[in-house]
Design a protein around this motif. Structure first.
Motif, PDB file in Angstrom:
ATOM      1  N   UNK A 219       0.836  -1.191   0.000  1.00  0.00           N
ATOM      2  CA  UNK A 219       0.000   0.000   0.000  1.00  0.00           C
ATOM      3  C   UNK A 219       0.874   1.246   0.000  1.00  0.00           C
ATOM      4  N   UNK A 220       0.417   2.258  -0.706  1.00  0.00           N
ATOM      5  CA  UNK A 220       1.170   3.505  -0.753  1.00  0.00           C
ATOM      6  C   UNK A 220       1.180   4.209   0.588  1.00  0.00           C
ATOM      7  N   UNK A 221       2.264   4.903   0.869  1.00  0.00           N
ATOM      8  CA  UNK A 221       2.371   5.651   2.127  1.00  0.00           C
ATOM      9  C   UNK A 221       1.510   6.906   2.124  1.00  0.00           C
ATOM     10  N   UNK A 222       1.110   7.338   3.297  1.00  0.00           N
ATOM     11  CA  UNK A 222       0.292   8.552   3.410  1.00  0.00           C
ATOM     12  C   UNK A 222       1.169   9.808   3.423  1.00  0.00           C
ATOM     13  N   UNK A 223       0.680  10.851   2.771  1.00  0.00           N
ATOM     14  CA  UNK A 223       1.397  12.126   2.758  1.00  0.00           C
ATOM     15  C   UNK A 223       1.169  12.902   4.037  1.00  0.00           C
ATOM     16  N   UNK A 224       1.895  14.001   4.165  1.00  0.00           N
ATOM     17  CA  UNK A 224       1.833  14.731   5.433  1.00  0.00           C
ATOM     18  C   UNK A 224       0.493  15.419   5.663  1.00  0.00           C
TER      19      UNK A 224
END
Length: 439
Positions: free
Chosen positions: A127-132
């Motif tokens: 899964x893609x990482x979450x942005x800030x």
């Protein structure tokens, strides 16, 4: 080299790797008249999945001999303005219908691709990482923290092809199996008068009274076949798919002197390989009756039938005598067996596949913190929850580091450090980051 042997491959190992998720982005809104906009880092895209798909146009695993590594596309990284990275493309690998998929390390069967179009997921994309943008709080309005993308699953697989045929022809070499399949079907196998002429399972489609079925000539069966003699252990697995077994015996006495012994030897080898095989419906045919005197033939057939306890159908592949009777009997049995089998199975005419959701490894509410003293004044913090965090976040980011330490504090880090004797000034390592402990 025998080209026919080289082109048939029915067992290979391959490595599959799903795509990694893209990293989340650390970004802040910067526009005219908006000098201090909030965080707008986008999420990373999900990594591509790896699927295996049963393709009826493929008949062997030869394509995997020279190519054994398959990697799906990674997800793209997130960008500013909350732009999500593109998901990685899924990778579809076509294999022959009848392929058994196993985990190469454990031997566990993952799937049986026994129908055209059937699909199985063998590696899930990360899964893609979450942005800030996800980490803004009332007290931290400008977070310099984003998640890394998850790693895609990777594994070694063993692919084992079992020929899909309704009928399997078994028997010693040179009893006429290849000739029989050539006479009753459109197959044209290579035929010669010496052992192990057939080095691959020959397949033929038989049509009789508007009913068609597939017949396979299973080669290499002799005494000791289950232990590898005569390539028998290589091809016995193909019998497992058949609903009916046709046991071909040379009744002439020219090639094989004792048909009764031959019958029981082959049956014993099949049972050694798998007791399941000898429980299948069986038809026994006595071939080469054109080479036996008519007065002796009746006696030989009767002796064989009495000794094995089954009806024996006399045929001559060379002249065609008895072939019609044999085909009529075989067709009736295959019809009955296939109808019974299909009634107990769900309709597989249309195979629908739903892409499974990615596994989201959420950070646990309670950490399993493990603290190890590596040297005097040097400690390492580890544990399942710690490893997950280190994998997902860059501890070189100050905000990520502070948030992680806050989580550890909530889970009793200071208490545990004091309990085991960590002193002020000692060095504590978490992942690749080290800090000096202060009370």
């Amino acid at each position: 080299m025998n080209l026919e042997k080289a082109e048939f491959v029915d067992r290979v190992k391959i490595f599959v790797k799903a795509g990694d998720g893209g990293n989340g982005c650390v970004s802040f809104r910067r526009e005219k008249y908006v000098p201090k906009g909030g965080p707008d880092g986008g999420d990373g895209g999900d990594g591509g999945f790896v699927f295996l798909r049963a393709n009826p146009s493929i008949s062997t695993l030869i394509e995997f001999v020279n190519r054994r590594k398959f990697v799906a596309e990674n997800g793209k990284h997130g960008m500013g303005k909350k732009m999500k990275g593109r998901n990685g493309k899924d990778l579809y690998i076509d294999v022959p219908v009848g392929t058994i998929v196993k985990d190469a390390n454990t031997g566990k069967v993952i799937a049986d691709l026994d129908r055209p179009g059937k699909i199985v997921c063998v590696a899930r994309g990360g899964r893609g990482g979450r942005g800030n943008a996800h980490f803004a709080t009332p007290t931290r309005q400008a977070p310099f923290i984003a998640e890394r993308g998850e790693k895609g699953e990777a594994r070694w697989l063993e692919l084992e092809l079992k020929v899909l045929a309704d009928v399997g022809l078994v028997g010693y070499p040179n009893v006429g199996k290849s000739s029989l399949i050539a006479r009753i079907s459109s197959a044209r196998p290579k035929i010669a008068n010496y052992p192990f002429t057939t080095l691959v399972p020959n397949l033929g489609v038989v049509k009789y009274d508007d009913f068609s079925f597939v017949v396979a000539d299973i080669p290499g069966l002799i005494e000791g076949a289950s232990e590898g003699k005569g390539l028998g252990n290589v091809f016995l697995r193909h019998v497992e798919r058949c609903v009916v077994i046709v046991h071909v015996i040379d009744i002439s006495g020219f090639e094989r002197e004792d048909p009764v012994r031959d019958y029981f030897v082959i049956r014993k080898e099949m049972e050694k390989y798998s007791p399941f095989l000898v429980g299948k419906t069986e038809i026994v045919v006595a071939n080469k009756i054109d080479l036996v005197d008519k007065r002796d033939l009746v006696r030989k057939i009767e002796i064989l039938s009495n000794k094995i306890g089954k009806e024996v159908i006399p045929i001559s592949v060379a002249t065609g005598e008895g072939i019609d009777l044999f085909l009529a009997r075989l067709t009736d049995i295959v019809k009955r067996e296939k109808v019974g089998r299909s009634a107990s199975e769900k309709d597989g005419s249309e195979v629908k596949t739903v892409k499974p959701a990615p596994v989201w490894r959420a950070l646990p509410g309670r950490f399993n913190i493990e603290i190890t003293k590596v040297d005097e004044g040097y400690w390492v913090i580890d544990g399942e929850g710690v490893r997950v965090w280190v994998e997902r976040f860059d501890l070189n980011q100050r905000d990520a580091r502070l948030q992680f330490l806050q989580v550890l504090e909530k889970n009793g880090l200071s208490e545990k450090l004091k309990k085991i004797g960590v002193k002020e000034g000692d060095v504590v390592k978490i992942g690749n980051f080290e800090f000096e402990y202060k009370e």
